[in-house]
Design a protein around this motif. Structure first.
Motif, PDB file in Angstrom:
ATOM      1  N   ILE A 423     103.500  31.435  74.554  1.00 38.40           N
ATOM      2  CA  ILE A 423     102.072  31.140  74.594  1.00 38.40           C
ATOM      3  C   ILE A 423     101.411  31.616  73.301  1.00 38.40           C
ATOM      4  CG2 ILE A 423      99.903  31.583  75.798  1.00 38.40           C
ATOM      5  CD1 ILE A 423     101.859  29.838  77.362  1.00 38.40           C
ATOM      6  N   VAL A 424     101.751  32.839  72.890  1.00 40.87           N
ATOM      7  CA  VAL A 424     101.163  33.401  71.674  1.00 40.87           C
ATOM      8  C   VAL A 424     101.557  32.575  70.457  1.00 40.87           C
ATOM      9  CG1 VAL A 424     101.163  35.406  70.140  1.00 40.87           C
ATOM     10  CG2 VAL A 424     100.993  35.728  72.607  1.00 40.87           C
ATOM     11  N   ARG A 425     102.830  32.118  70.406  1.00 42.67           N
ATOM     12  CA  ARG A 425     103.314  31.369  69.245  1.00 42.67           C
ATOM     13  C   ARG A 425     102.894  29.904  69.280  1.00 42.67           C
ATOM     14  NH1 ARG A 425     108.267  30.410  68.923  1.00 42.67           N
ATOM     15  NH2 ARG A 425     109.109  31.243  70.853  1.00 42.67           N
ATOM     16  N   GLY A 426     102.746  29.346  70.472  1.00 41.41           N
ATOM     17  CA  GLY A 426     102.566  27.902  70.590  1.00 41.41           C
ATOM     18  C   GLY A 426     101.158  27.427  70.883  1.00 41.41           C
ATOM     19  N   TYR A 427     100.288  28.285  71.384  1.00 40.84           N
ATOM     20  CA  TYR A 427      98.930  27.870  71.705  1.00 40.84           C
ATOM     21  C   TYR A 427      97.971  28.343  70.611  1.00 40.84           C
ATOM     22  CZ  TYR A 427     100.099  26.761  76.599  1.00 40.84           C
ATOM     23  OH  TYR A 427     100.619  26.224  77.743  1.00 40.84           O
ATOM     24  N   SER A 428      96.953  27.555  70.343  1.00 43.37           N
ATOM     25  CA  SER A 428      95.897  27.979  69.420  1.00 43.37           C
ATOM     26  C   SER A 428      94.830  28.731  70.216  1.00 43.37           C
ATOM     27  CB  SER A 428      95.302  26.756  68.711  1.00 43.37           C
ATOM     28  OG  SER A 428      96.299  26.003  68.061  1.00 43.37           O
ATOM     29  N   TYR A 429      95.236  29.841  70.847  1.00 47.35           N
ATOM     30  CA  TYR A 429      94.372  30.517  71.806  1.00 47.35           C
ATOM     31  C   TYR A 429      93.122  31.110  71.153  1.00 47.35           C
ATOM     32  CZ  TYR A 429      96.961  34.576  70.082  1.00 47.35           C
ATOM     33  OH  TYR A 429      97.532  35.527  69.290  1.00 47.35           O
ATOM     34  N   LYS A 430      93.253  31.583  69.908  1.00 49.27           N
ATOM     35  CA  LYS A 430      92.089  32.156  69.225  1.00 49.27           C
ATOM     36  C   LYS A 430      91.048  31.074  68.968  1.00 49.27           C
ATOM     37  CE  LYS A 430      94.733  35.779  66.866  1.00 49.27           C
ATOM     38  NZ  LYS A 430      95.138  36.338  65.544  1.00 49.27           N
ATOM     39  N   GLU A 431      91.503  29.951  68.415  1.00 48.93           N
ATOM     40  CA  GLU A 431      90.582  28.855  68.120  1.00 48.93           C
ATOM     41  C   GLU A 431      89.954  28.302  69.393  1.00 48.93           C
ATOM     42  OE1 GLU A 431      93.558  29.234  67.007  1.00 48.93           O
ATOM     43  OE2 GLU A 431      93.493  29.232  64.819  1.00 48.93           O
ATOM     44  N   LEU A 432      90.761  28.205  70.462  1.00 45.07           N
ATOM     45  CA  LEU A 432      90.235  27.706  71.738  1.00 45.07           C
ATOM     46  C   LEU A 432      89.149  28.626  72.267  1.00 45.07           C
ATOM     47  CD1 LEU A 432      93.580  26.619  73.464  1.00 45.07           C
ATOM     48  CD2 LEU A 432      91.816  25.119  72.547  1.00 45.07           C
TER      49      LEU A 432
END
Length: 702
Positions: A423-432
């Motif tokens: 999840i940390v490597r594959g999702y743009s969680y910060k931008e989201l």
């Protein structure tokens, strides 16, 4: 590509792995399942048979009638638990203990010999436990069969489960066979068809078959073949053809004035086949001469010009959901059935087959969307409703990233312990998060991913779910993804093969209901991180007294309770020691009157705790054994108590919480937390016994 009828597929020709047998009401599936195992016996493959619908002696009787032997069969009795009378080789006392079922079947499988595994019926198991837990068991056993080279047959009752459950079952099966009864000429016949099979090409007709002492013998309806003729004689009804031959047949039939209806695999309408222009020209000429030409395929942005060209030629076009892997063409003289991913198809002019395909295509045409309406949707940016499985991992990964990166409102995921790293490597969680997308996630939170949990918790709401193996993502409550393999490898595309995707409301709603249920059962990451911190303190404690002091305090703090308790079990006196009591905010209870009153109250439940049971009471005064005169004005009003059980299943103590703040009841998460603490405490107590026996004699081995 191989042409196979269902009876052969059930018996021998299916790929190793799991075959799903979808049985409609009235079908005696035990005839099929026992025959499946018996075919393996003839190949020296032992059979493990989990029976929930027939007693073990009935399975053995059918087995001996087919094989002439009483060997090669091991019956796992899941039927006897209803009456308590077990007759099998292995007993299952409950169908609800899924971990026991998994462990039992895996341990019964031979290590190096090919074998067969039958479960009749998996529907009975799903009726005993939560569906999502049963689906995890199903997927686990499917993976186990592939790992060990086994061949499995799982029977499921059609129509007894939601549609999304059957979709899930099909997604993880290598083969799916549907069986039902058909009334013909005043009698019922058992008929079957292959709904899904890897590397196997089947015509869409139902195959009629009957059980015999030698196994299943396929038979066709009287209008196709007499019962006495073997299935091999059907070979004269069709011939194998290549894709070029298939298109050439279509062209020639159109030139001869034939009408044409085509259901075409996604992408074939834009493939650089040299015969396609000629096919379209012949179709135009046929239309001008009064023939009917209908084509169905997935209308997308990539083939808009082709669709517009066909419409200008007077050809009727309709949109069907993408994901097809079959070309099915009906002309006046015959049927072309071609698997697009394979190297060959079949062509048949046999009238009954032509009639059946015509009926099938009419139903598909009636449900398909007019191309003109679909073109308007594409111009307005409306996405087509689709449910599909991505076979290609790279394509699936790119589509998944496109959808998650463009999320507008919400992104939910459920993953495994090590899946958080993906999840940390594959999702743009910060931008989201910066765009205001609400991020929610479920995963087992352990010491192995604690730092990743802290990181993700800054940007969204994370919850702990013990032993989770479901891998799901839901974007904006509009798209759902489910992953078969573990998306945790070093390559970005790893784990995305056979990814399930849908944006249809029925599946979205079903997955949302399932995930919301799981979400409610989860424990907030903030609280669970406190639990892990507490466990770290417990496991580093070297003093027995300090250990129980800590347990009493932690039990109170982590359950929002006014009182926390902990006690060890004294083998010499055969009773629990006086509990250590802790209360918020004052700390350890020293007042003798209060401690004596609480101790007398807790003693009511000693027998239940010694038997390994968890005690939960919202109102202590309502307990049947409560005696107000004896207990006096006890400060203990409500109670949650769990036994501490060591690795050899002995009760060595208990920990408890009392008086939930605000008068609330103890929740499922409160129970999970105390049970988890009790497990860790048991391990620490065992180590203290071994290291400090002389300081801790009451927990000795006397």
């Amino acid at each position: 590509m191989t042409m196979v009828n269902p009876s052969d597929l059930i018996a021998d020709k299916a790929a190793k792995g799991l075959t799903l047998l979808l049985c409609h009401p009235g079908v005696a599936e035990e005839q099929i399942t026992v025959e499946f195992g018996a075919r393996g016996f003839r190949k020296s493959e032992p059979c493990i048979y989990l029976s929930t619908r027939l007693p073990a002696e009935g399975i053995r009787k059918s087995w001996s009638m087919i094989t002439g032997s009483n060997t090669g069969l091991k019956v796992v009795d899941g039927f006897g638990w209803r009456t308590g009378a077990f007759k099998g080789d292995i007993h299952l006392k409950s169908l609800g203990e899924l971990n026991v079922i998994s462990r039992t079947l895996k341990s019964a499988a031979p290590n190096s010999t090919p074998y067969r595994l039958v479960v009749d019926s998996f529907s009975d198991i799903m009726l005993e436990r939560e569906i999502e837990a049963c689906l995890m068991l199903y997927k686990d056993l499917a993976a186990f069969l592939k790992e060990t080279g086994g061949r499995g047959l799982f029977a499921v009752s059609a129509g007894t489960h939601p549609d999304w459950v059957e979709v899930y079952l099909q997604a993880w099966a290598d083969v799916m066979i549907e069986v039902k009864l058909e009334r013909s000429n005043g009698r019922f016949n058992t008929i079957a068809r292959i709904s899904k099979a890897r590397d196997i090409q089947s015509n869409p007709s139902w195959i009629n078959f009957k059980p015999t002492p030698e196994g299943f013998k396929p038979r066709q309806p009287e209008k196709m073949l007499s019962e006495e003729r073997k299935f091999d004689e059907l070979q004269h009804l069709f011939r194998y053809i290549t894709l070029e031959e298939a298109l050439e047949i279509g062209v020639n039939q159109l030139k001869a004035g034939s009408s044409l209806t085509a259901l075409i695999a996604s992408g074939i309408e834009r493939k650089p086949q040299k015969l396609l222009p000629e096919l379209f020209k012949s179709a135009r000429d046929a239309v001008m001469n009064g023939a009917s030409v209908k084509m169905m395929f997935s209308v997308t942005d990539s083939n808009l010009e082709v669709v517009k060209t066909l419409l200008r030629l007077g050809i009727e076009v309709r949109h069907v959901k993408p994901g097809l892997n079959q070309i099915l063409i009906l002309v006046d003289e015959g049927v072309i059935d071609f698997a697009f991913m394979g190297k060959s198809g079949i062509y048949s002019t046999h009238k009954p087959i032509v009639e059946q395909v015509a009926t099938y295509l009419e139903s598909v045409w009636a449900e398909a969307q007019k191309a003109e309406d679909r073109l308007q949707e594409l111009e307005k940016g409306v996405e087509s409703k689709v449910t599909k499985i991505f076979g290609d991992g790279e394509e699936a990964y790119k589509f998944f990233r496109k959808c998650t990166d463009s999320a507008r409102h919400t992104l939910f995921f459920a993953t495994t312990e090590m899946g958080l790293e993906r999840i940390v490597r594959g999702y743009s969680y910060k931008e989201l998060a910066d765009r205001g997308v609400k991020l929610r996630g479920l995963a087992p939170i352990t010491n192995r991913n604690i730092e990743l949990t802290r990181l993700l918790s800054r940007y969204g709401d994370l919850r702990h779910m013990e032993n989770n193996t479901i891998r799901i993502a839901i974007v904006d409550d509009e798209r759902v993804f489910m992953f078969q393999a573990m998306p945790e490898g070093p390559d970005p595309e790893s784990g995305f093969q056979n990814m399930f995707y849908s944006n249809e409301e029925q599946y979205i709603d079903a997955f949302k209901r399932m995930t919301e249920t799981l979400w409610k059962r989860g424990i907030s990451a903030k609280r669970w991180l406190k639990v892990l911190d507490a466990v770290e303190k417990i496991t580093s404690t070297i003093s027995p007294d300090q250990l129980f002091n800590d347990l009493a305090r932690i039990s109170s703090e982590l359950t929002d309770s006014e009182i926390g308790m902990a006690a060890n079990y004294d083998k010499r006196t055969r009773s629990f020691s006086t509990p250590i009591l802790y209360t918020l905010p004052t700390g350890m209870i020293r007042d003798k009157t209060s401690t004596d009153s609480i101790n007398r109250a807790i003693k009511i439940f000693y027998d239940e705790l010694l038997s390994g049971e968890t005690v939960t009471l919202a109102n202590l005064s309502g307990h049947r054994d409560f005696n107000g005169r004896q207990l006096g004005a006890s400060p203990l009003k409500s109670l949650l108590a769990v036994p501490i059980i060591n690795p050899v299943t002995e009760v060595v103590g208990f920990l408890a919480a009392g008086n939930k703040k605000g008068g609330r009841q103890y929740s499922r998460s409160n129970k999970k937390i105390l049970k988890f603490l009790a497990q860790k405490a048991a391990i620490r107590i065992q180590l203290l016994i071994e290291e400090f026996q002389k300081f801790f004699p009451s927990l000795g081995s006397k």
